[in-house]
Design a protein around this motif. Structure first.
Motif, PDB file in Angstrom:
ATOM      1  N   ARG A  42      -5.479  -0.437   3.314  1.00  0.00           N
ATOM      2  CA  ARG A  42      -4.551  -0.755   2.220  1.00  0.00           C
ATOM      3  C   ARG A  42      -3.164  -1.104   2.774  1.00  0.00           C
ATOM      4  O   ARG A  42      -2.533  -2.063   2.348  1.00  0.00           O
ATOM      5  CB  ARG A  42      -4.449   0.444   1.271  1.00  0.00           C
ATOM      6  CG  ARG A  42      -3.625   0.180   0.015  1.00  0.00           C
ATOM      7  CD  ARG A  42      -3.551   1.410  -0.877  1.00  0.00           C
ATOM      8  NE  ARG A  42      -2.750   2.478  -0.278  1.00  0.00           N
ATOM      9  CZ  ARG A  42      -3.205   3.676   0.062  1.00  0.00           C
ATOM     10  NH1 ARG A  42      -4.470   3.999  -0.133  1.00  0.00           N
ATOM     11  NH2 ARG A  42      -2.404   4.575   0.595  1.00  0.00           N
ATOM     12  N   GLU A  46      -1.170  -4.669   2.428  1.00  0.00           N
ATOM     13  CA  GLU A  46       0.194  -4.766   1.877  1.00  0.00           C
ATOM     14  C   GLU A  46       1.143  -5.423   2.873  1.00  0.00           C
ATOM     15  O   GLU A  46       1.960  -6.271   2.500  1.00  0.00           O
ATOM     16  CB  GLU A  46       0.688  -3.357   1.491  1.00  0.00           C
ATOM     17  CG  GLU A  46      -0.036  -2.818   0.262  1.00  0.00           C
ATOM     18  CD  GLU A  46       0.161  -1.317   0.037  1.00  0.00           C
ATOM     19  OE1 GLU A  46      -0.388  -0.814  -0.950  1.00  0.00           O
ATOM     20  OE2 GLU A  46       0.839  -0.653   0.858  1.00  0.00           O
ATOM     21  N   GLN A  49       0.477  -9.173   2.815  1.00  0.00           N
ATOM     22  CA  GLN A  49       0.957  -9.838   1.598  1.00  0.00           C
ATOM     23  C   GLN A  49       2.487  -9.942   1.628  1.00  0.00           C
ATOM     24  O   GLN A  49       3.044 -10.979   1.261  1.00  0.00           O
ATOM     25  CB  GLN A  49       0.438  -9.098   0.369  1.00  0.00           C
ATOM     26  CG  GLN A  49      -1.079  -9.275   0.227  1.00  0.00           C
ATOM     27  CD  GLN A  49      -1.725  -8.556  -0.946  1.00  0.00           C
ATOM     28  OE1 GLN A  49      -2.862  -8.836  -1.308  1.00  0.00           O
ATOM     29  NE2 GLN A  49      -1.020  -7.624  -1.549  1.00  0.00           N
ATOM     30  N   ARG A 118     -11.133  -5.412  -1.806  1.00  0.00           N
ATOM     31  CA  ARG A 118     -10.992  -6.300  -2.970  1.00  0.00           C
ATOM     32  C   ARG A 118     -10.181  -5.610  -4.086  1.00  0.00           C
ATOM     33  O   ARG A 118      -9.396  -6.262  -4.786  1.00  0.00           O
ATOM     34  CB  ARG A 118     -12.394  -6.690  -3.472  1.00  0.00           C
ATOM     35  CG  ARG A 118     -12.458  -7.620  -4.650  1.00  0.00           C
ATOM     36  CD  ARG A 118     -11.987  -9.042  -4.352  1.00  0.00           C
ATOM     37  NE  ARG A 118     -10.533  -9.156  -4.274  1.00  0.00           N
ATOM     38  CZ  ARG A 118      -9.874 -10.221  -3.817  1.00  0.00           C
ATOM     39  NH1 ARG A 118     -10.534 -11.268  -3.354  1.00  0.00           N
ATOM     40  NH2 ARG A 118      -8.575 -10.246  -3.773  1.00  0.00           N
ATOM     41  N   SER A 119     -10.368  -4.300  -4.210  1.00  0.00           N
ATOM     42  CA  SER A 119      -9.697  -3.582  -5.297  1.00  0.00           C
ATOM     43  C   SER A 119      -8.199  -3.441  -5.054  1.00  0.00           C
ATOM     44  O   SER A 119      -7.439  -3.254  -5.997  1.00  0.00           O
ATOM     45  CB  SER A 119     -10.331  -2.194  -5.494  1.00  0.00           C
ATOM     46  OG  SER A 119      -9.926  -1.306  -4.462  1.00  0.00           O
ATOM     47  N   THR A 122      -4.276  -8.341  -3.762  1.00  0.00           N
ATOM     48  CA  THR A 122      -4.025  -9.301  -4.839  1.00  0.00           C
ATOM     49  C   THR A 122      -4.224 -10.726  -4.328  1.00  0.00           C
ATOM     50  O   THR A 122      -4.502 -11.621  -5.099  1.00  0.00           O
ATOM     51  CB  THR A 122      -2.597  -9.138  -5.396  1.00  0.00           C
ATOM     52  OG1 THR A 122      -1.672  -9.154  -4.306  1.00  0.00           O
ATOM     53  CG2 THR A 122      -2.456  -7.819  -6.140  1.00  0.00           C
ATOM     54  N   ASN A 123      -4.079 -10.927  -3.010  1.00  0.00           N
ATOM     55  CA  ASN A 123      -4.306 -12.251  -2.423  1.00  0.00           C
ATOM     56  C   ASN A 123      -5.806 -12.499  -2.226  1.00  0.00           C
ATOM     57  O   ASN A 123      -6.625 -11.603  -2.464  1.00  0.00           O
ATOM     58  CB  ASN A 123      -3.614 -12.334  -1.059  1.00  0.00           C
ATOM     59  CG  ASN A 123      -2.107 -12.450  -1.197  1.00  0.00           C
ATOM     60  OD1 ASN A 123      -1.566 -12.293  -2.282  1.00  0.00           O
ATOM     61  ND2 ASN A 123      -1.442 -12.716  -0.083  1.00  0.00           N
TER      62      ASN A 123
END
Ligand code: ZN
Length: 335
Positions: A42, A46, A49, A118-119, A122-123
């Motif tokens: 995660r 982040e 992104q 995937r969860s 956002t990209n």
């Protein structure tokens, strides 16, 4: 604007496994390990992104090694029977497990990791798998006899996994084939056929990554032996251009690959490596932009995707993060 991405792997944080090693064991166990892998994935998603990377990966935070992470869930392999093998045409020797029976995928390998990524992403999401030829160059064979036959068996297992990744919402499935640069005749004879078998029936975007290896000492020495121009790509690009793979990931930063060779891939999206994976270099955005502009002499801008040369698993966490930011900033500069 360019669509940016990375080759795949990223370093694991030091609380998850020993840093800057290729085969580091986990520092956590059981549920804590799964939770740690998720947190690490995660955080890297982040970071990407925020750095402006458009197609992100989970950085391979759930696997110890890019090939063995897949093989650990495959039947037909004897992990106790270690065979010394001269990897990548004897570039370095590793004790590898041995195939002793028919290959079969007994269940999901990376499905949970992909669904989790995937969860939180956002990209767009890319997921990497080892390519059939590179698997066959990382494991010994006492069952199939012919490398091409073993590659097809692995391709079937990879195809099952790739279909599950697509169903999990992965946008790009990429096969890592560093062995393509070494066994260039095999690529033409059966390597592309094996890739086609691995992507059979997929509707998502497909990619192949072909590099000159991680920034480790054995690879540095090999690169030094290749002379002033690295022309391995020239022997395989015509076959790759004729293939059904959509995108090709290439090593272009600090490399001696003549960029004119990119002109041989007229029908593909090209992931142009614009940051290297050397542990001691952090590129500036201006250097990234210069590499992209050099590639634009031979490739239409619309087909260029700024990328890293290779996986960053063996380098320091902070260095990889700085490279991601340089890649995003350099792509904006060159756009
Ligand atoms: Zn690579």
């Amino acid at each position: 604007m360019f669509t940016t991405t990375i080759a795949g792997s990223l370093p694991k944080p030091d609380w998850l496994s020993e840093p800057e090693q290729l085969f580091a064991s986990w520092k956590l166990e059981g549920d804590a390990l799964v939770e740690g892998q998720r947190r690490a994935a995660r955080e890297w998603i982040e970071h990407q992104q925020e750095a402006g990377i458009d197609i992100v990966t989970e950085g391979e935070q759930g696997r110890i090694h890019f090939v063995h992470g897949f093989l650990q869930h495959i039947d037909g392999i004897d992990w106790q029977l270690k065979t010394p093998m001269g990897i990548r045409d004897n570039r370095y020797t590793v004790e590898v497990p041995t195939v002793t029976g028919p290959i079969s995928r007994t269940g999901s390998v990376h499905g949970e990791e992909a669904r989790y990524a995937r969860s939180v992403a956002t990209n767009q999401l890319k997921f990497t798998l080892p390519g059939p030829m590179t698997i066959c160059d990382t494991i010994a064979d006492l069952h199939y006899g012919k490398r091409a036959d073993m590659a097809m068996a692995f391709a079937d297992a990879l195809n099952q996994e790739a279909r599950e990744l697509e169903a999990a919402g992965v946008d790009v499935v990429q096969f890592d084939e560093p062995a393509f640069n070494v066994f260039t005749q095999d690529v033409q004879d059966w390597g592309i056929d094996a890739l086609h078998r691995a992507i059979d029936g997929l509707n998502c975007t497909t990619a192949v990554h072909i590099c000159y290896g991680y920034g480790i000492e054995a690879n540095r020495q090999w690169k030094d032996s290749l002379g002033s121009e690295w022309r391995q790509y020239e022997e395989i690009f015509p076959a790759i251009n004729a293939s059904r793979i959509d995108q090709v990931s290439l090593e272009c930063a600090h490399s001696r690959v003549p960029l004119s060779l990119l002109g041989l891939l007229k029908d593909k999206q090209l992931m142009v490596g614009a940051v290297g994976v050397e542990a001691d270099i952090i590129e500036t955005p201006e250097e990234v932009a210069a590499t992209l502009k050099a590639a634009m002499k031979y490739v239409d801008k619309e087909r260029i995707m700024p990328c890293s040369n290779c996986g960053m698993a063996p380098i320091a966490y902070d260095v990889a993060l700085a490279k991601l930011r340089a890649l995003g900033a350099g792509a904006r500069l060159a756009a």
